[in-house]
Design an enzyme around this catalytic site. Sequence first.
Site, PDB file in Angstrom:
ATOM      1  N   HIS A 218     -41.939  -4.348 -24.832  1.00 48.72           N
ATOM      2  CA  HIS A 218     -40.597  -4.900 -24.714  1.00 48.72           C
ATOM      3  C   HIS A 218     -40.352  -5.603 -23.383  1.00 48.72           C
ATOM      4  CE1 HIS A 218     -36.384  -5.458 -25.077  1.00 48.72           C
ATOM      5  NE2 HIS A 218     -36.321  -5.038 -23.823  1.00 48.72           N
ATOM      6  N   GLU A 461     -45.370  -7.749 -41.405  1.00 49.14           N
ATOM      7  CA  GLU A 461     -45.912  -7.178 -40.172  1.00 49.14           C
ATOM      8  C   GLU A 461     -46.562  -5.814 -40.414  1.00 49.14           C
ATOM      9  OE1 GLU A 461     -42.751  -7.167 -37.251  1.00 49.14           O
ATOM     10  OE2 GLU A 461     -41.265  -6.505 -38.688  1.00 49.14           O
ATOM     11  N   CYS A 532     -44.006 -15.664 -36.081  1.00 46.37           N
ATOM     12  CA  CYS A 532     -43.084 -15.459 -34.959  1.00 46.37           C
ATOM     13  C   CYS A 532     -43.604 -14.459 -33.931  1.00 46.37           C
ATOM     14  CB  CYS A 532     -41.702 -15.048 -35.459  1.00 46.37           C
ATOM     15  SG  CYS A 532     -41.715 -13.467 -36.304  1.00 46.37           S
TER      16      CYS A 532
HETATM   17  C1  PEP Z   1     -43.696  -9.061 -34.338  1.00 44.99           C
HETATM   18  O1  PEP Z   1     -43.897  -7.875 -34.624  1.00 44.99           O
HETATM   19  O2  PEP Z   1     -44.595  -9.914 -34.243  1.00 44.99           O
HETATM   20  C2  PEP Z   1     -42.334  -9.527 -34.053  1.00 44.99           C
HETATM   21  C3  PEP Z   1     -42.067 -10.796 -33.912  1.00 44.99           C
HETATM   22  O3  PEP Z   1     -41.367  -8.579 -33.914  1.00 44.99           O
HETATM   23  P1  PEP Z   1     -41.155  -7.668 -32.609  1.00 44.99           P
HETATM   24  O4  PEP Z   1     -42.090  -8.162 -31.529  1.00 44.99           O
HETATM   25  O5  PEP Z   1     -39.727  -7.803 -32.241  1.00 44.99           O
HETATM   26  O6  PEP Z   1     -41.521  -6.327 -33.129  1.00 44.99           O
HETATM   27 MG    MG Z   2     -42.217  -6.612 -35.184  1.00 41.95          MG
END
Ligand code: PEP
Ligand code: MG
Length: 608
Positions: A218, A461, A532
């Site tokens: 994060h 994912e 993403c």
């Molecule tokens: C991912 O898991 O690639 C994603 C874009 O979501 P996050 O990084 O917020 O888990």
């Molecule tokens: Mg994710």
Amino acid sequence: MGRYPLGENASLPVSLFYNLMSQSEKVEIVMRGIAASPGVAHGPAFLFLQKEVEIPSYEIPEQGRGFELARFEQAILETRMQISAMRNEIASELGEEEAQIFDAHLLVLDDKALLEETVHEVENSGLNIEYCVHKVITRYIEAFASIDDDYIKERVTDIRDVSRRLLRNLMGHADFSFSKLAENKIIVSEDLTPSETANLEKGTVLAFVTDEGSSTSHVSIMARSIEVPAVVALHTITSQVHTGDTLLVDGYEGLVILNPTEARLQRYGRIKLEKEQLQQVYQSEACKPAETRDGQSLVLMANIEGVTPPDRLIKYGAQGVGLFRTESIFLRDMSFPDEETQFQIYKSYVEQLNPQSVFIRTLDLGGDKSTDGKYFPDNEGNPFMGFRAIRFCLEQPEIFKDQLRAILRSSAYGKTKIMYPMISGLPELLAANKILEEAKEDLLERGQAFDPHIQVGSMIEIPSAAYTSDLLAEHCQFFSIGTNDLIQYMLAVDRVNDRIAHLYQPNHPAVIRIIKAVIDSAHKKGIPVGICGEMACDPLYAPLLIGMGADELSLMPVRIPEIKYLLRKIKMSDARSLVEKVINYGDAQTIYDTLRQFYLDHVNITNA
Ligand code: PEP
Ligand code: MG
């Protein structure tokens, strides 16, 4: 310590005393971690510790004890000011009754017996003040804890809270109002939680450096989002650096330099300039069409946490928002904002970016992004595999519906799309869609406008979603592949565990194959696929992803100009040949070498 005229310095502010002390002892130390967010920063460190503080113990010569007591007095003053400030804040936000807890805390600081005992302890033991405070308070806590009385038990909690704050102040790492303390500082921490960083904006903090973390943890995502350099996984930086120390952070190479020499600072001045010039070259192409050399149009969108203003997205050439991480709104206040508050936030992006699309991801709270003990378990053994995202929303339909109605209402102002995180299979997608239909009915009943044809997508994912993507594609209008999570679940490698960061491989053959399989299965069913995760921001992987047929890439806004610059230099036909080559390789290193060679063949960065 004995080398300094402590008696004379007894009235000096603590920070000034430490500065005097360290003038003559500066040795340059270079520490290496993982480069998490690009950039160079130079400035004072601010040590922000989460875990229990280790209490140092050392002898103080007799003439130094006055200084120890002056430090004690100063720390009590600081602690009192902090608690009073919090008290006032809580009183005005939640009311007098809620604020009363802090009155009890202030009483601890006024406790004559406790203060006198501490002073005696310094005089009798000849040890440093932190140690003496800790010793006396532990004695109090032990004595109180053995009494079976609820009122007394609560006092123990008060004493513990206050003593922690007092000790942190004594050791120079206070912990209130993180965003204020972070101003113009380099934050040194074990790790930072989403709630600590949620209120930070571009320009507040100079850099982050942490003991733990990875490039997709994060704090790294947040650092890139607010465009500050970050280096993570330094392991021992919190024990090597003190508040006020001078640091140089190299977020390109993953280096942190304590007490940098003049020569190094000058070299970094040049590096910074070169990088800025390069960024200007990229930026000059930011508003040109996103297309390959052989004329294939591409879509490059932005990942946002709700802190990047829409006009900055436009400046970077973003063609809309491909991932709005809405949990950031919740983490900022550590509460669930009502429908209206959410609606205003979503609307502001949708309206300003119209006619570009804004893909709003529903809550991905839980796991490493939990808010409280009320809705989320405090200590899950495997938080990434725990109670999070769509699992939470399906169990809390009212919170979910608030968000869905807010998103739906925003769709009346531009092109909004909804996507669900952490879908593991068809039943979850169907259940989420059912709640969405109920949210639409609510709005129809209220007579509030929304786009009845709003598109809904599933994030891919989790491997189980990838393997059933043909089924999911029948019930949604697009996919968005979250490679950050997909990689961790495919390879059983915790994305934030730096001990195994070398095993977190986007270039693993299984990862490359599963992404290709999902794109192929979506296209067979006639729906588009975006990427993403952080892979899309990486110049090595972006050509591979578009060669596989990804319809959109969604990136950290600041990376869009560079990726656009790169993709404008390659031909789609070459990207497709690259995929054909790489898809048959069996080992990650060969894949990496091939991608790197492709990059070097196409972008001569030094002559950019
Ligand atoms: C991912 O898991 O690639 C994603 C874009 O979501 P996050 O990084 O917020 O888990
Ligand atoms: Mg994710």
